[in-house]
Design a protein around this motif. Structure first.
Motif: not given
Length: 117
Positions: A71-92
């Protein structure tokens, strides 16, 4: 807040309390807590985690230790906040196909469609 630890839970939601503050660790949500809170709740930095598992209610007897570690393995610890990645569809750019040219046929009242190249 002094040094912060960012905790992300990938498993079952959990709660922990430190200095009369209730922390809720929901699935796939990042929670910013103090280093002292991370040490108190999860034993962050401590190799012997049994007392923390008992405090969290994850372990009642010694045979619960492997499941508590999972159960503890399901937790991750970091000194930095996670980067928010917003995937966008390429403009076609979409261009309509050219319309076929219509030419009159020899027969009256009937149009003949012919693709010109």
């Amino acid at each position: 807040m002094s040094q912060s630890i960012f905790v992300t839970n990938k498993g079952i939601p959990a709660t922990g309390r430190f200095e009369n503050i209730e922390y809720v660790f929901e699935t796939n949500k990042e929670v910013e807590i103090s280093l002292q809170a991370a040490k108190h709740i999860f034993g962050y930095g401590d190799d012997d985690k049994e007392q923390y598992f008992v405090r969290l209610g994850w372990m009642k007897i010694n045979t619960d230790l492997p499941r508590a570690k999972e159960r503890l393995a399901d937790f991750s610890f970091s000194n930095e906040p996670a980067k928010k990645v917003h995937l966008t569809a390429p403009v076609v750019e979409r261009v309509a196909a050219p319309m076929p040219k219509v030419q009159k046929a020899e027969v009256k009242g009937v149009a003949k469609v012919q693709q010109l190249q």
